[in-house]
Design an enzyme around this catalytic site. Structure first.
Site, PDB file in Angstrom:
ATOM      1  N   GLU A   1      79.158  99.362  22.295  1.00 26.43           N
ATOM      2  CA  GLU A   1      77.941  99.332  23.118  1.00 26.43           C
ATOM      3  C   GLU A   1      78.251  99.042  24.586  1.00 26.43           C
ATOM      4  OE1 GLU A   1      78.987  96.978  21.210  1.00 26.43           O
ATOM      5  OE2 GLU A   1      78.603  95.009  22.110  1.00 26.43           O
TER       6      GLU A   1
ATOM      7  N   CYS B   1      81.911  93.385  16.045  1.00 27.78           N
ATOM      8  CA  CYS B   1      82.589  92.122  16.328  1.00 27.78           C
ATOM      9  C   CYS B   1      82.021  90.989  15.460  1.00 27.78           C
ATOM     10  CB  CYS B   1      82.546  91.824  17.819  1.00 27.78           C
ATOM     11  SG  CYS B   1      83.865  90.726  18.324  1.00 27.78           S
TER      12      CYS B   1
ATOM     13  N   HIS C   1      83.659  96.617  20.830  1.00 24.53           N
ATOM     14  CA  HIS C   1      82.275  96.678  21.326  1.00 24.53           C
ATOM     15  C   HIS C   1      81.939  98.059  21.867  1.00 24.53           C
ATOM     16  CE1 HIS C   1      81.094  92.343  21.295  1.00 24.53           C
ATOM     17  NE2 HIS C   1      82.411  92.181  21.265  1.00 24.53           N
TER      18      HIS C   1
HETATM   19  N1  GLN Z   1      85.037  85.298  18.121  1.00 27.45           N
HETATM   20  C1  GLN Z   1      83.700  85.570  17.685  1.00 27.45           C
HETATM   21  C2  GLN Z   1      83.458  85.075  16.264  1.00 27.45           C
HETATM   22  O1  GLN Z   1      84.379  84.690  15.619  1.00 27.45           O
HETATM   23  C3  GLN Z   1      83.404  87.045  17.760  1.00 27.45           C
HETATM   24  C4  GLN Z   1      83.472  87.502  19.183  1.00 27.45           C
HETATM   25  C5  GLN Z   1      82.583  88.653  19.525  1.00 27.45           C
HETATM   26  O2  GLN Z   1      81.627  88.984  18.814  1.00 27.45           O
HETATM   27  N2  GLN Z   1      82.823  89.238  20.664  1.00 27.45           N
HETATM   28  O3  GLN Z   1      82.380  85.066  15.789  1.00 27.45           O
END
Ligand code: GLN
Length: 214
Positions: free
Chosen positions: A181, A86, A179
């Site tokens: 994890e 992410c 995610h």
């Molecule tokens: N929206 C976050 C970003 O732009 C990422 C979200 C996340 O890591 N769950 O950094």
């Protein structure tokens, strides 16, 4: 890398902010040792690194000010294997589509779009086929997730959802928009740690060869 390191590699988890302990649990489940990375010195002795989710702008600012961002860039450019989830995927991207400039680690030939899934579906779960880890599909938990808008020739897209690339790898990096994890499914972490082990075994072989040649 010693035989002990090769079988139980030491993986750092970036602990500036975001989901740290969940990654530590996943890494322990697949036989890795873990340590937390908060400063440049903490990168010493690592065989691999995880950059968790969180907020990439916060991470970039905090790590940029402390010098950690430069240290990360140097180690990763030097071949340190990295798993980014992410916001971690955003940090590893060479560019961000449609966004203002923000500090990144960079180095992976992908352009990502942050918060890509729109206001109505900011967070969702979906089954995501990841053929390189086999059947069944992984349960993807997407939280204000990015997608991969484009990827260069050094990058292999390993999963798509809704027509968009959501996971990819290159020679040293694995990234996922979701995610892994947060589920009990350890297949992506296992693929990562197995890659670190193989790299260690290759280095061991090189060392042996050099010693043998003397
Ligand atoms: N929206 C976050 C970003 O732009 C990422 C979200 C996340 O890591 N769950 O950094």
């Amino acid at each position: 890398m010693s035989a002990e390191q090769a079988s139980r590699p030491r993986i750092g988890v970036l602990a500036v902010q975001g989901a740290v302990s969940e990654h530590e649990d996943a890494l322990a489940d697949v036989g890795a040792r873990t340590s937390r990375v908060r400063a440049a010195d903490d990168l010493q002795g690592l065989d691999g690194l995880v950059i968790p989710g969180g907020e990439s702008t916060t991470f970039g600012l905090v790590a940029g000010e402390s010098g950690l961002l430069d240290a990360l860039r140097a180690r990763i450019d030097d071949g340190l294997p990295v798993l980014g989830t992410c916001a971690g995927m955003i940090m590893l991207a060479d560019g961000i589509a449609g966004g203002g400039p923000q500090p990144l680690v960079g180095g992976m030939d992908i352009v990502v779009r942050r918060n890509a899934w729109g206001r109505q579906v900011r967070s969702f779960e979906a089954d995501v086929a990841v053929p390189v880890v086999g059947e069944p599909p992984m349960r993807g938990i997407f939280i204000r997730a990015p997608w991969i808008e484009s990827a260069g020739p050094s990058v292999e897209v390993i999963a798509e959802h809704g027509g968009h690339a959501v996971a990819a790898r290159d020679a040293t990096r694995i990234v996922a928009a979701f995610h892994p994890e947060l589920t009990g499914d350890r297949r992506l972490h296992r693929m990562f740690v197995d890659g670190v082990r193989e790299r260690g075994a290759g280095q061991q072989h090189e060392e042996d060869t050099v010693v043998g040649a003397q």
